[in-house]
Design a protein around this motif. Structure first.
Motif, PDB file in Angstrom:
ATOM      1  N   UNK A   1      33.909  67.682  72.356  1.00  0.00           N
ATOM      2  CA  UNK A   1      34.914  68.385  73.150  1.00  0.00           C
ATOM      3  C   UNK A   1      35.099  67.790  74.539  1.00  0.00           C
ATOM      4  N   UNK A   2      34.018  67.469  75.244  1.00  0.00           N
ATOM      5  CA  UNK A   2      34.148  66.908  76.590  1.00  0.00           C
ATOM      6  C   UNK A   2      34.815  65.535  76.564  1.00  0.00           C
ATOM      7  N   UNK A   3      34.445  64.721  75.583  1.00  0.00           N
ATOM      8  CA  UNK A   3      35.050  63.395  75.471  1.00  0.00           C
ATOM      9  C   UNK A   3      36.522  63.493  75.106  1.00  0.00           C
ATOM     10  N   UNK A   4      36.852  64.424  74.200  1.00  0.00           N
ATOM     11  CA  UNK A   4      38.246  64.624  73.811  1.00  0.00           C
ATOM     12  C   UNK A   4      39.075  65.073  75.005  1.00  0.00           C
ATOM     13  N   UNK A   5      38.539  65.990  75.811  1.00  0.00           N
ATOM     14  CA  UNK A   5      39.276  66.475  76.978  1.00  0.00           C
ATOM     15  C   UNK A   5      39.501  65.353  77.983  1.00  0.00           C
ATOM     16  N   UNK A   6      38.486  64.529  78.214  1.00  0.00           N
ATOM     17  CA  UNK A   6      38.641  63.416  79.149  1.00  0.00           C
ATOM     18  C   UNK A   6      39.692  62.422  78.691  1.00  0.00           C
ATOM     19  N   UNK A   7      39.693  62.098  77.397  1.00  0.00           N
ATOM     20  CA  UNK A   7      40.687  61.149  76.885  1.00  0.00           C
ATOM     21  C   UNK A   7      42.094  61.734  76.948  1.00  0.00           C
ATOM     22  N   UNK A   8      42.240  63.014  76.613  1.00  0.00           N
ATOM     23  CA  UNK A   8      43.554  63.652  76.672  1.00  0.00           C
ATOM     24  C   UNK A   8      44.078  63.680  78.105  1.00  0.00           C
ATOM     25  N   UNK A   9      43.224  63.967  79.078  1.00  0.00           N
ATOM     26  CA  UNK A   9      43.649  63.974  80.483  1.00  0.00           C
ATOM     27  C   UNK A   9      44.082  62.583  80.934  1.00  0.00           C
ATOM     28  N   UNK A  10      43.343  61.553  80.522  1.00  0.00           N
ATOM     29  CA  UNK A  10      43.728  60.184  80.879  1.00  0.00           C
ATOM     30  C   UNK A  10      45.081  59.820  80.284  1.00  0.00           C
ATOM     31  N   UNK A  11      45.291  60.189  79.034  1.00  0.00           N
ATOM     32  CA  UNK A  11      46.564  59.859  78.391  1.00  0.00           C
ATOM     33  C   UNK A  11      47.724  60.645  78.993  1.00  0.00           C
ATOM     34  N   UNK A  12      47.489  61.903  79.362  1.00  0.00           N
ATOM     35  CA  UNK A  12      48.539  62.683  80.015  1.00  0.00           C
ATOM     36  C   UNK A  12      48.896  62.084  81.372  1.00  0.00           C
ATOM     37  N   UNK A  13      47.882  61.672  82.141  1.00  0.00           N
ATOM     38  CA  UNK A  13      48.124  61.017  83.431  1.00  0.00           C
ATOM     39  C   UNK A  13      48.922  59.733  83.237  1.00  0.00           C
ATOM     40  N   UNK A  14      48.557  58.944  82.235  1.00  0.00           N
ATOM     41  CA  UNK A  14      49.268  57.693  81.973  1.00  0.00           C
ATOM     42  C   UNK A  14      50.715  57.949  81.569  1.00  0.00           C
ATOM     43  N   UNK A  15      50.936  58.986  80.741  1.00  0.00           N
ATOM     44  CA  UNK A  15      52.302  59.329  80.353  1.00  0.00           C
ATOM     45  C   UNK A  15      53.115  59.768  81.571  1.00  0.00           C
ATOM     46  N   UNK A  16      52.494  60.518  82.472  1.00  0.00           N
ATOM     47  CA  UNK A  16      53.200  60.962  83.673  1.00  0.00           C
ATOM     48  C   UNK A  16      53.627  59.767  84.522  1.00  0.00           C
ATOM     49  N   UNK A  17      52.759  58.775  84.638  1.00  0.00           N
ATOM     50  CA  UNK A  17      53.111  57.569  85.400  1.00  0.00           C
ATOM     51  C   UNK A  17      54.246  56.818  84.717  1.00  0.00           C
ATOM     52  N   UNK A  18      54.182  56.717  83.381  1.00  0.00           N
ATOM     53  CA  UNK A  18      55.246  56.037  82.645  1.00  0.00           C
ATOM     54  C   UNK A  18      56.581  56.755  82.816  1.00  0.00           C
ATOM     55  N   UNK A  19      56.558  58.073  82.890  1.00  0.00           N
ATOM     56  CA  UNK A  19      57.792  58.846  83.016  1.00  0.00           C
ATOM     57  C   UNK A  19      58.368  58.813  84.425  1.00  0.00           C
ATOM     58  N   UNK A  20      57.580  58.308  85.382  1.00  0.00           N
ATOM     59  CA  UNK A  20      58.009  58.325  86.779  1.00  0.00           C
ATOM     60  C   UNK A  20      58.433  56.926  87.224  1.00  0.00           C
ATOM     61  N   UNK A  21      59.718  56.728  87.371  1.00  0.00           N
ATOM     62  CA  UNK A  21      60.239  55.459  87.870  1.00  0.00           C
ATOM     63  C   UNK A  21      59.943  54.276  86.984  1.00  0.00           C
ATOM     64  N   UNK A  22      60.073  54.444  85.683  1.00  0.00           N
ATOM     65  CA  UNK A  22      59.768  53.365  84.737  1.00  0.00           C
ATOM     66  C   UNK A  22      60.850  52.290  84.765  1.00  0.00           C
ATOM     67  N   UNK A  23      60.411  51.053  84.603  1.00  0.00           N
ATOM     68  CA  UNK A  23      61.335  49.938  84.402  1.00  0.00           C
ATOM     69  C   UNK A  23      61.621  49.850  82.908  1.00  0.00           C
ATOM     70  N   UNK A  24      62.866  50.031  82.504  1.00  0.00           N
ATOM     71  CA  UNK A  24      63.239  50.095  81.093  1.00  0.00           C
ATOM     72  C   UNK A  24      64.096  48.885  80.740  1.00  0.00           C
ATOM     73  N   UNK A  25      63.706  48.202  79.691  1.00  0.00           N
ATOM     74  CA  UNK A  25      64.457  47.053  79.173  1.00  0.00           C
ATOM     75  C   UNK A  25      64.732  47.295  77.683  1.00  0.00           C
ATOM     76  N   UNK A  26      65.965  47.043  77.299  1.00  0.00           N
ATOM     77  CA  UNK A  26      66.385  47.384  75.937  1.00  0.00           C
ATOM     78  C   UNK A  26      67.370  46.345  75.439  1.00  0.00           C
ATOM     79  N   UNK A  27      67.213  45.941  74.182  1.00  0.00           N
ATOM     80  CA  UNK A  27      68.293  45.207  73.529  1.00  0.00           C
ATOM     81  C   UNK A  27      68.323  45.559  72.047  1.00  0.00           C
ATOM     82  N   UNK A  28      69.498  45.427  71.477  1.00  0.00           N
ATOM     83  CA  UNK A  28      69.717  45.736  70.065  1.00  0.00           C
ATOM     84  C   UNK A  28      70.654  44.695  69.491  1.00  0.00           C
ATOM     85  N   UNK A  29      70.186  43.979  68.479  1.00  0.00           N
ATOM     86  CA  UNK A  29      70.981  42.953  67.806  1.00  0.00           C
ATOM     87  C   UNK A  29      71.411  43.450  66.434  1.00  0.00           C
ATOM     88  N   UNK A  30      72.647  43.177  66.110  1.00  0.00           N
ATOM     89  CA  UNK A  30      73.184  43.525  64.792  1.00  0.00           C
ATOM     90  C   UNK A  30      73.673  42.253  64.117  1.00  0.00           C
TER      91      UNK A  30
END
Length: 345
Positions: free
Chosen positions: A93-122
């Protein structure tokens, strides 16, 4: 004669009342029945041939019921970001909570001012040969989102948490960049996420394949932590790799099921084979790509003709910085559906 009819009527009335009582009783199963049902639908983990769990004593075939806050985010702003993180299954449980908190923090950083690059070829090919025609199409979609920040330990606040029956921790955090001076509690965190989606169609045959990656580098004082998640799909087959500092975590082989606590009765649960985080990360990137595609610009459209075929190539591109605000999600037959706003900066 009347007496016989009266007696018959009384017997019929008693029989009806008895049947009604039995019907009501049948609709309300006894505790003994519930105990038997629970016992028959659970297995001791060490004796299970379905999975090799280390930290779960009993396995249940019931879906884990996720709380309502998982499906609806509080309103985010440029200064306050809400994000969800989920641990791998079968962790203490303690290890799971620590990993979930790290991933939530990382997602928050990704959602804040992310540089987005996209292309789609057909790529489209029409071919005529011996009086027959053939049609081929291929879509190549690539998305990359990256962000980095210096994060103080006080910048991330735990809002909600939930532990699933599969040994996973799920958390929601609030991230507010304080801009405080660097200290021993400050970490430099870089997050990069990418998606490559290839759809090929030849005649009536259609085969999609895709790859999703999350890479995070954390550089606290005197240490460095690299984490990596990769999900690859081809047709109905899927493989997940989760690593920390190049040490791979092996997922227990199991059918993980999750249900929505606010969904109507008999709603089909969400099903995965590598836990909830792989599903969440995969579908987050897919819906981000769909949102970004609306801002894409068609760069070029080329046509090349040579006997006996015509080939058309079209490319759409997008590149900008944005905040990513998911505000709700729900389950459907394909996975997790995100409703989000991509706010260009």
């Amino acid at each position: 004669m009347r007496s016989f009819s009266s007696i018959s009527a009384i017997f019929l009335l008693l029989a009806f009342m008895s049947g009604t009582e039995n019907l009501v009783f049948a609709q309300q199963p006894s505790q003994e029945f519930l105990d038997i049902f629970e016992r028959e639908t659970t297995r001791v983990a060490t004796n299970s041939r379905f999975a090799n769990f280390k930290n779960i004593k009993t396995l249940s075939f019931f879906p884990d019921t996720l709380p309502g806050w998982f499906f609806r985010f509080p309103p985010s702003t440029a200064d306050t970001i809400y994000a969800i993180g989920i641990s791998d299954p079968d962790l203490p449980q303690n290890e799971a909570l620590g990993q979930a908190l790290s991933r939530a923090r990382n997602m928050a950083i990704l959602q804040s001012g992310a540089r987005i690059e996209f292309f789609r070829d057909l790529f489209t090919t029409h071919r005529w040969e011996h009086g027959n025609s053939g049609h081929r199409q291929r879509f190549d979609t690539f998305l990359r989102a990256s962000s980095s920040a210096k994060v103080h330990s006080d910048d991330v606040v735990l809002i909600n948490q939930h532990f699933t029956r599969f040994g996973e921790a799920i958390v929601m955090v609030k991230y507010m960049a304080s801009g405080s001076e660097p200290s021993e509690l400050t970490q430099q965190i870089s997050v990069r996420a990418s998606l490559l989606f290839v759809e090929a169609q030849i005649g009536e045959i259609f085969e999609p394949q895709s790859s999703y990656e999350f890479y995070t580098r954390v550089e606290p004082s005197g240490d460095r932590v690299n984490s990596y998640l990769a999900v690859t799909r081809k047709g109905n087959r899927e493989q997940t790799i989760s690593e920390t500092n190049r040490v791979e975590y092996v997922f227990p082989l199991f059918v993980y099921r999750y249900s929505n606590s606010t969904a109507p009765p008999f709603t089909r649960p969400l099903t995965g084979y590598s836990g909830l985080w792989a599903l969440y990360a995969r579908d987050f990137l897919e819906h981000l790509a769909l949102s970004v595609q609306q801002s894409a610009i068609r760069l070029k459209n080329l046509e090349q003709q040579s006997q006996p075929e015509i080939t058309t190539i079209a490319r759409e591109v997008a590149s900008f910085r944005a905040n990513i605000f998911p505000y709700s999600l729900f389950f459907d037959a394909t996975g997790i559906v995100f409703e989000m706003v991509v706010d260009e900066l």
